[in-house]
Design an enzyme around this catalytic site. Structure first.
Site, PDB file in Angstrom:
ATOM      1  N   ASP A 161      -1.790   6.806   6.116  1.00 53.12           N
ATOM      2  CA  ASP A 161      -2.801   5.833   5.719  1.00 53.12           C
ATOM      3  C   ASP A 161      -3.063   4.944   6.935  1.00 53.12           C
ATOM      4  O   ASP A 161      -2.200   4.171   7.336  1.00 53.12           O
ATOM      5  CB  ASP A 161      -2.257   5.012   4.537  1.00 53.12           C
ATOM      6  CG  ASP A 161      -3.216   3.903   4.101  1.00 53.12           C
ATOM      7  OD1 ASP A 161      -4.295   3.764   4.714  1.00 53.12           O
ATOM      8  OD2 ASP A 161      -2.879   3.187   3.135  1.00 53.12           O
ATOM      9  N   TRP A 221       0.836  -1.209   0.000  1.00 49.34           N
ATOM     10  CA  TRP A 221       0.000   0.000   0.000  1.00 49.34           C
ATOM     11  C   TRP A 221       0.863   1.249   0.000  1.00 49.34           C
ATOM     12  O   TRP A 221       0.566   2.219  -0.701  1.00 49.34           O
ATOM     13  CB  TRP A 221      -0.969  -0.006   1.179  1.00 49.34           C
ATOM     14  CG  TRP A 221      -1.948  -1.142   1.112  1.00 49.34           C
ATOM     15  CD1 TRP A 221      -2.092  -2.154   2.020  1.00 49.34           C
ATOM     16  CD2 TRP A 221      -2.920  -1.400   0.076  1.00 49.34           C
ATOM     17  NE1 TRP A 221      -3.079  -3.017   1.612  1.00 49.34           N
ATOM     18  CE2 TRP A 221      -3.596  -2.590   0.435  1.00 49.34           C
ATOM     19  CE3 TRP A 221      -3.264  -0.748  -1.106  1.00 49.34           C
ATOM     20  CZ2 TRP A 221      -4.621  -3.134  -0.360  1.00 49.34           C
ATOM     21  CZ3 TRP A 221      -4.272  -1.294  -1.900  1.00 49.34           C
ATOM     22  CH2 TRP A 221      -4.927  -2.463  -1.523  1.00 49.34           C
ATOM     23  N   LYS A 254     -12.216  -1.804   6.709  1.00 50.14           N
ATOM     24  CA  LYS A 254     -11.485  -2.666   7.644  1.00 50.14           C
ATOM     25  C   LYS A 254     -11.985  -2.499   9.077  1.00 50.14           C
ATOM     26  O   LYS A 254     -12.256  -3.478   9.745  1.00 50.14           O
ATOM     27  CB  LYS A 254      -9.982  -2.392   7.591  1.00 50.14           C
ATOM     28  CG  LYS A 254      -9.247  -3.160   6.517  1.00 50.14           C
ATOM     29  CD  LYS A 254      -9.089  -2.427   5.233  1.00 50.14           C
ATOM     30  CE  LYS A 254      -8.392  -3.222   4.166  1.00 50.14           C
ATOM     31  NZ  LYS A 254      -7.673  -2.365   3.236  1.00 50.14           N
TER      32      LYS A 254
END
Ligand SMILES: *Cc1c(COP(=O)(O)O)cnc(C)c1O
Length: 356
Positions: free
Chosen positions: A168, A101, A192
Protein backbone atom coordinates in the site's frame (compact mmCIF):
# COMPACT_ATOMS: atom_id res chain seq x y z
CA UNK A 1 -4.72 35.07 1.26
CA UNK A 2 -2.62 32.15 0.08
CA UNK A 3 -3.53 28.93 1.84
CA UNK A 4 -0.87 26.41 2.77
CA UNK A 5 -2.57 23.07 2.41
CA UNK A 6 -1.24 20.47 4.85
CA UNK A 7 -4.30 18.18 4.68
CA UNK A 8 -3.53 14.46 4.78
CA UNK A 9 -6.00 13.51 2.06
CA UNK A 10 -7.67 14.45 -0.17
CA UNK A 11 -4.67 16.66 -0.40
CA UNK A 12 -2.80 19.37 -2.21
CA UNK A 13 -2.59 19.46 -6.01
CA UNK A 14 -0.09 21.46 -8.02
CA UNK A 15 -1.38 24.89 -9.06
CA UNK A 16 -0.77 24.17 -12.77
CA UNK A 17 -2.73 20.94 -12.45
CA UNK A 18 -5.73 22.73 -10.95
CA UNK A 19 -5.66 25.39 -13.67
CA UNK A 20 -5.66 22.80 -16.47
CA UNK A 21 -8.30 20.70 -14.74
CA UNK A 22 -10.52 23.75 -14.33
CA UNK A 23 -10.32 24.43 -18.08
CA UNK A 24 -11.20 20.83 -18.93
CA UNK A 25 -14.16 20.97 -16.57
CA UNK A 26 -15.68 23.64 -18.79
CA UNK A 27 -14.45 22.54 -22.19
CA UNK A 28 -11.93 19.91 -23.15
CA UNK A 29 -9.55 20.93 -25.94
CA UNK A 30 -12.01 22.82 -28.10
CA UNK A 31 -14.51 19.98 -28.53
CA UNK A 32 -17.38 22.07 -27.19
CA UNK A 33 -17.97 19.69 -24.28
CA UNK A 34 -16.73 19.29 -20.76
CA UNK A 35 -14.43 16.35 -20.11
CA UNK A 36 -17.09 15.29 -17.60
CA UNK A 37 -19.70 14.79 -20.31
CA UNK A 38 -17.89 12.60 -22.83
CA UNK A 39 -17.64 8.84 -23.13
CA UNK A 40 -14.98 6.83 -21.36
CA UNK A 41 -14.63 5.10 -24.76
CA UNK A 42 -14.13 8.35 -26.71
CA UNK A 43 -10.85 8.92 -28.55
CA UNK A 44 -10.19 11.89 -26.26
CA UNK A 45 -10.36 9.82 -23.10
CA UNK A 46 -8.54 6.87 -24.66
CA UNK A 47 -5.62 9.20 -25.33
CA UNK A 48 -5.76 10.42 -21.70
CA UNK A 49 -5.71 7.01 -20.05
CA UNK A 50 -3.06 5.69 -22.47
CA UNK A 51 -0.75 8.60 -21.71
CA UNK A 52 -1.37 8.28 -17.95
CA UNK A 53 -0.51 4.57 -18.06
CA UNK A 54 2.65 5.27 -20.08
CA UNK A 55 3.76 8.04 -17.74
CA UNK A 56 3.36 5.80 -14.67
CA UNK A 57 5.53 3.22 -16.43
CA UNK A 58 8.10 5.82 -17.39
CA UNK A 59 8.30 7.62 -14.04
CA UNK A 60 8.47 4.45 -11.94
CA UNK A 61 10.51 2.49 -14.52
CA UNK A 62 7.93 -0.29 -14.47
CA UNK A 63 9.51 -3.42 -15.96
CA UNK A 64 8.02 -5.75 -18.59
CA UNK A 65 5.38 -8.12 -17.23
CA UNK A 66 3.56 -5.50 -15.16
CA UNK A 67 0.28 -3.77 -15.90
CA UNK A 68 -0.86 -0.35 -14.77
CA UNK A 69 -4.53 0.01 -13.82
CA UNK A 70 -6.76 2.89 -12.77
CA UNK A 71 -9.54 1.42 -10.67
CA UNK A 72 -12.18 2.61 -8.23
CA UNK A 73 -12.98 1.81 -4.63
CA UNK A 74 -9.86 3.39 -3.15
CA UNK A 75 -7.00 1.73 -1.35
CA UNK A 76 -9.59 0.22 0.98
CA UNK A 77 -11.00 -1.97 -1.78
CA UNK A 78 -7.45 -3.02 -2.65
CA UNK A 79 -7.05 -4.37 0.90
CA UNK A 80 -9.58 -7.02 -0.14
CA UNK A 81 -8.92 -7.26 -3.87
CA UNK A 82 -5.21 -8.01 -3.49
CA UNK A 83 -5.88 -10.92 -1.14
CA UNK A 84 -8.85 -12.13 -3.19
CA UNK A 85 -6.63 -12.41 -6.29
CA UNK A 86 -3.44 -13.72 -4.67
CA UNK A 87 -4.39 -15.72 -1.56
CA UNK A 88 -6.18 -19.07 -1.71
CA UNK A 89 -8.27 -19.93 1.35
CA UNK A 90 -5.84 -22.69 2.40
CA UNK A 91 -2.74 -20.52 1.91
CA UNK A 92 -0.94 -18.01 4.10
CA UNK A 93 0.14 -14.43 3.57
CA UNK A 94 2.44 -12.39 5.82
CA UNK A 95 1.34 -8.92 6.93
CA UNK A 96 3.34 -6.22 8.65
CA UNK A 97 1.14 -4.16 10.96
CA UNK A 98 2.45 -0.59 11.04
CA UNK A 99 -0.77 1.32 11.66
CA UNK A 100 -4.48 1.73 11.14
CA UNK A 101 -4.32 1.16 7.38
CA UNK A 102 -2.24 -2.00 7.77
CA UNK A 103 -4.72 -3.26 10.36
CA UNK A 104 -7.57 -2.69 7.94
CA UNK A 105 -5.67 -4.54 5.20
CA UNK A 106 -5.18 -7.46 7.61
CA UNK A 107 -8.87 -7.56 8.45
CA UNK A 108 -9.90 -7.77 4.79
CA UNK A 109 -7.23 -10.34 3.87
CA UNK A 110 -8.50 -12.65 6.62
CA UNK A 111 -11.70 -13.02 4.59
CA UNK A 112 -9.65 -14.71 1.86
CA UNK A 113 -7.07 -16.94 3.58
CA UNK A 114 -4.66 -17.31 6.47
CA UNK A 115 -2.97 -14.15 7.61
CA UNK A 116 0.14 -14.19 9.72
CA UNK A 117 1.04 -10.85 11.26
CA UNK A 118 4.83 -11.18 11.16
CA UNK A 119 5.63 -7.86 12.83
CA UNK A 120 3.74 -5.06 14.51
CA UNK A 121 4.54 -1.72 16.10
CA UNK A 122 1.21 -1.53 17.89
CA UNK A 123 2.99 -1.83 21.26
CA UNK A 124 4.18 1.79 20.91
CA UNK A 125 1.14 3.27 19.19
CA UNK A 126 2.79 2.58 15.83
CA UNK A 127 5.54 5.15 16.31
CA UNK A 128 8.22 3.01 14.63
CA UNK A 129 8.79 0.54 11.79
CA UNK A 130 9.61 -3.04 12.89
CA UNK A 131 13.09 -4.23 11.86
CA UNK A 132 14.47 -7.67 10.98
CA UNK A 133 11.11 -8.99 9.93
CA UNK A 134 11.08 -12.78 9.62
CA UNK A 135 8.63 -14.18 7.08
CA UNK A 136 7.63 -17.87 7.08
CA UNK A 137 8.75 -19.70 3.94
CA UNK A 138 5.18 -20.72 3.05
CA UNK A 139 3.92 -17.13 2.81
CA UNK A 140 2.53 -16.29 -0.62
CA UNK A 141 3.49 -12.65 -0.25
CA UNK A 142 4.39 -10.02 2.32
CA UNK A 143 2.08 -7.03 2.67
CA UNK A 144 3.52 -3.73 3.84
CA UNK A 145 2.29 -0.15 4.11
CA UNK A 146 5.28 1.84 2.89
CA UNK A 147 4.21 5.11 4.54
CA UNK A 148 1.92 5.32 7.54
CA UNK A 149 -0.15 8.41 6.91
CA UNK A 150 -1.66 8.60 10.38
CA UNK A 151 1.39 7.81 12.51
CA UNK A 152 4.06 9.52 10.41
CA UNK A 153 6.40 6.58 9.92
CA UNK A 154 7.84 5.26 6.66
CA UNK A 155 10.01 2.38 5.55
CA UNK A 156 13.23 4.26 4.73
CA UNK A 157 14.31 1.32 2.62
CA UNK A 158 12.24 -1.65 1.58
CA UNK A 159 13.42 -4.87 3.25
CA UNK A 160 14.63 -7.72 1.07
CA UNK A 161 12.18 -10.56 1.52
CA UNK A 162 12.36 -13.92 -0.24
CA UNK A 163 8.68 -13.47 -1.08
CA UNK A 164 7.14 -10.91 -3.39
CA UNK A 165 5.76 -7.80 -1.74
CA UNK A 166 2.25 -6.38 -1.92
CA UNK A 167 2.40 -2.74 -0.92
CA UNK A 168 0.00 0.00 0.00
CA UNK A 169 1.79 3.13 -1.24
CA UNK A 170 -1.22 5.41 -0.95
CA UNK A 171 0.66 8.19 0.81
CA UNK A 172 4.14 7.99 -0.70
CA UNK A 173 3.77 6.88 -4.30
CA UNK A 174 5.91 8.97 -6.68
CA UNK A 175 7.72 10.53 -3.71
CA UNK A 176 10.89 8.46 -4.20
CA UNK A 177 12.23 5.83 -6.59
CA UNK A 178 11.00 2.26 -6.12
CA UNK A 179 12.15 -1.09 -7.48
CA UNK A 180 8.88 -2.36 -8.95
CA UNK A 181 10.36 -5.82 -9.60
CA UNK A 182 10.17 -6.57 -5.84
CA UNK A 183 6.38 -6.35 -5.90
CA UNK A 184 3.47 -8.48 -7.01
CA UNK A 185 1.09 -5.57 -6.49
CA UNK A 186 1.50 -1.89 -5.66
CA UNK A 187 -1.62 0.13 -4.97
CA UNK A 188 -2.36 3.71 -4.03
CA UNK A 189 -5.50 5.76 -3.65
CA UNK A 190 -4.95 8.82 -5.84
CA UNK A 191 -6.00 11.46 -3.34
CA UNK A 192 -2.69 11.91 -1.52
CA UNK A 193 0.00 12.23 -4.13
CA UNK A 194 -1.63 11.87 -7.51
CA UNK A 195 -5.03 13.39 -8.02
CA UNK A 196 -8.50 13.79 -6.58
CA UNK A 197 -10.36 11.02 -4.76
CA UNK A 198 -12.17 8.53 -6.96
CA UNK A 199 -9.37 6.69 -8.65
CA UNK A 200 -6.86 4.14 -7.45
CA UNK A 201 -3.56 3.37 -9.11
CA UNK A 202 -2.67 -0.33 -9.20
CA UNK A 203 0.51 -1.84 -10.63
CA UNK A 204 0.21 -5.59 -10.91
CA UNK A 205 2.56 -8.34 -12.00
CA UNK A 206 0.77 -10.46 -14.56
CA UNK A 207 2.69 -13.56 -13.55
CA UNK A 208 1.20 -13.38 -10.05
CA UNK A 209 -2.36 -13.71 -11.32
CA UNK A 210 -4.52 -16.71 -12.15
CA UNK A 211 -3.24 -18.86 -9.30
CA UNK A 212 -6.18 -18.85 -6.88
CA UNK A 213 -8.90 -21.45 -7.17
CA UNK A 214 -11.86 -19.24 -6.26
CA UNK A 215 -14.12 -17.65 -8.82
CA UNK A 216 -13.55 -13.92 -8.90
CA UNK A 217 -16.28 -11.31 -9.37
CA UNK A 218 -15.55 -9.52 -12.65
CA UNK A 219 -15.01 -6.10 -11.13
CA UNK A 220 -12.56 -7.55 -8.60
CA UNK A 221 -10.59 -9.65 -11.07
CA UNK A 222 -7.31 -7.98 -12.07
CA UNK A 223 -7.11 -10.14 -15.20
CA UNK A 224 -10.46 -8.82 -16.41
CA UNK A 225 -9.49 -5.25 -15.54
CA UNK A 226 -6.23 -5.72 -17.49
CA UNK A 227 -8.07 -7.13 -20.51
CA UNK A 228 -10.44 -4.19 -20.54
CA UNK A 229 -7.73 -1.59 -20.05
CA UNK A 230 -9.11 -0.54 -16.63
CA UNK A 231 -12.47 0.12 -18.29
CA UNK A 232 -14.56 -2.96 -17.56
CA UNK A 233 -17.17 -0.42 -16.56
CA UNK A 234 -17.32 3.36 -16.75
CA UNK A 235 -14.06 4.65 -15.35
CA UNK A 236 -13.60 7.84 -13.33
CA UNK A 237 -12.90 9.97 -16.39
CA UNK A 238 -12.25 13.29 -14.71
CA UNK A 239 -10.10 12.01 -11.79
CA UNK A 240 -7.95 10.01 -14.23
CA UNK A 241 -7.41 13.19 -16.26
CA UNK A 242 -6.27 15.05 -13.14
CA UNK A 243 -3.90 12.16 -12.40
CA UNK A 244 -2.50 12.54 -15.92
CA UNK A 245 -1.96 16.25 -15.33
CA UNK A 246 -0.10 15.46 -12.10
CA UNK A 247 2.02 12.83 -13.84
CA UNK A 248 2.97 15.34 -16.55
CA UNK A 249 3.77 17.86 -13.82
CA UNK A 250 5.94 15.33 -11.97
CA UNK A 251 7.89 14.59 -15.14
CA UNK A 252 8.39 18.29 -15.75
CA UNK A 253 9.64 18.73 -12.16
CA UNK A 254 12.54 16.37 -12.80
CA UNK A 255 10.66 13.10 -12.38
CA UNK A 256 10.85 11.00 -9.25
CA UNK A 257 14.49 11.85 -8.53
CA UNK A 258 13.75 15.57 -8.51
CA UNK A 259 10.64 15.05 -6.41
CA UNK A 260 12.57 13.02 -3.87
CA UNK A 261 15.16 15.77 -3.43
CA UNK A 262 12.44 18.37 -2.83
CA UNK A 263 10.61 16.08 -0.39
CA UNK A 264 13.80 15.51 1.61
CA UNK A 265 14.47 19.25 1.84
CA UNK A 266 10.93 19.97 3.05
CA UNK A 267 10.86 17.16 5.61
CA UNK A 268 14.36 17.78 6.95
CA UNK A 269 13.69 21.50 7.42
CA UNK A 270 10.53 20.79 9.41
CA UNK A 271 12.04 18.00 11.51
CA UNK A 272 15.00 20.25 12.28
CA UNK A 273 12.63 22.87 13.66
CA UNK A 274 10.65 20.29 15.66
CA UNK A 275 13.89 19.04 17.22
CA UNK A 276 15.27 22.53 17.84
CA UNK A 277 12.16 24.25 19.16
CA UNK A 278 11.78 23.54 22.89
CA UNK A 279 7.98 23.76 22.69
CA UNK A 280 7.56 20.83 20.28
CA UNK A 281 8.41 17.16 20.11
CA UNK A 282 8.16 14.68 17.20
CA UNK A 283 6.09 11.53 17.71
CA UNK A 284 7.80 9.05 15.35
CA UNK A 285 11.09 7.26 16.01
CA UNK A 286 13.76 9.40 14.34
CA UNK A 287 15.10 6.70 12.04
CA UNK A 288 11.60 5.90 10.75
CA UNK A 289 10.30 9.42 10.22
CA UNK A 290 8.02 9.89 7.25
CA UNK A 291 8.97 12.35 4.51
CA UNK A 292 5.27 12.79 3.75
CA UNK A 293 3.37 13.07 7.04
CA UNK A 294 5.23 14.84 9.81
CA UNK A 295 3.63 14.30 13.22
CA UNK A 296 4.48 16.38 16.27
CA UNK A 297 3.10 17.50 19.61
CA UNK A 298 3.30 20.53 21.84
CA UNK A 299 4.97 19.57 25.12
CA UNK A 300 2.19 21.54 26.76
CA UNK A 301 -1.04 20.39 25.07
CA UNK A 302 -2.98 23.25 26.65
CA UNK A 303 -1.26 25.56 24.13
CA UNK A 304 -2.69 23.67 21.14
CA UNK A 305 -5.59 25.98 20.40
CA UNK A 306 -3.32 29.03 20.48
CA UNK A 307 -0.89 27.37 18.07
CA UNK A 308 -3.68 26.31 15.73
CA UNK A 309 -4.99 29.88 15.76
CA UNK A 310 -1.55 31.20 14.77
CA UNK A 311 -1.38 28.61 11.98
CA UNK A 312 -4.81 29.65 10.72
CA UNK A 313 -3.77 33.32 10.79
CA UNK A 314 -0.82 32.44 8.52
CA UNK A 315 -3.08 30.60 6.05
CA UNK A 316 -2.02 27.13 7.21
CA UNK A 317 -4.81 24.57 6.94
CA UNK A 318 -5.09 20.84 7.66
CA UNK A 319 -2.42 20.73 10.35
CA UNK A 320 -4.47 19.13 13.14
CA UNK A 321 -3.20 15.65 13.98
CA UNK A 322 -5.25 12.49 13.57
CA UNK A 323 -7.25 11.73 16.70
CA UNK A 324 -5.25 8.53 17.34
CA UNK A 325 -1.99 10.51 17.68
CA UNK A 326 -3.20 13.96 18.66
CA UNK A 327 -1.13 17.10 18.23
CA UNK A 328 -0.28 18.10 14.70
CA UNK A 329 0.40 16.49 11.36
CA UNK A 330 1.94 18.34 8.47
CA UNK A 331 1.43 16.43 5.24
CA UNK A 332 4.09 17.61 2.82
CA UNK A 333 3.16 15.66 -0.28
CA UNK A 334 4.88 15.97 -3.67
CA UNK A 335 2.82 18.96 -4.79
CA UNK A 336 3.67 21.08 -1.74
CA UNK A 337 6.18 23.84 -2.29
CA UNK A 338 8.95 24.30 0.26
CA UNK A 339 7.74 27.87 0.81
CA UNK A 340 4.64 26.49 2.58
CA UNK A 341 6.83 24.48 4.94
CA UNK A 342 8.87 27.62 5.57
CA UNK A 343 5.69 29.47 6.58
CA UNK A 344 4.91 26.73 9.12
CA UNK A 345 8.46 26.87 10.49
CA UNK A 346 8.16 30.64 10.87
CA UNK A 347 4.88 30.25 12.80
CA UNK A 348 6.56 27.72 15.11
CA UNK A 349 9.47 30.10 15.73
CA UNK A 350 7.19 33.07 16.38
CA UNK A 351 5.12 30.91 18.71
CA UNK A 352 8.26 30.05 20.64
CA UNK A 353 9.21 33.73 20.99
CA UNK A 354 5.73 34.60 22.26
CA UNK A 355 5.63 31.78 24.79
CA UNK A 356 9.11 31.35 26.19
C1 LIG B 1 -5.62 7.17 2.86
C2 LIG B 1 -5.03 5.83 2.94
C3 LIG B 1 -5.80 4.67 2.71
C4 LIG B 1 -7.27 4.71 2.43
O1 LIG B 1 -7.49 5.11 1.15
P1 LIG B 1 -8.96 5.11 0.50
O2 LIG B 1 -8.65 5.46 -0.90
O3 LIG B 1 -9.76 6.13 1.23
O4 LIG B 1 -9.52 3.76 0.66
C5 LIG B 1 -5.16 3.46 2.77
N1 LIG B 1 -3.84 3.37 3.03
C6 LIG B 1 -3.08 4.45 3.28
C7 LIG B 1 -1.64 4.28 3.56
C8 LIG B 1 -3.66 5.71 3.23
O5 LIG B 1 -2.91 6.80 3.45
Amino acid sequence: MKKHNFFAGPAILAEEVKQEAAKAALEYQGIGLSLMEISHRSPEFTAIIDEARDLVKELLEVPEGYQVLFLQGGASLQFYMTALNLLDSSKTAAYVDTGSWSSKAIKEAKRCGNVEVVASSKDKNYNYIPKDIAVPANAQYVHITTNNTIFGTQFQSIPDFDQPIVADMSSDIFSRPIDVSKYDIIYAGAQKNLGPAGCTLVIVKEGALGKVSRELPSMLDYSIQIKSGSLFNTGPVFPIYVCLLTLRWLKQQGGIAGTQVRNELKAMALYEEIDRNPLFVGTAAKEDRSRMNICFLLNDPSMSDAFLADCAAAGIVGIKGHRSVGGFRASTYNAMDKSSVDVLIQVMQDFEKKNM
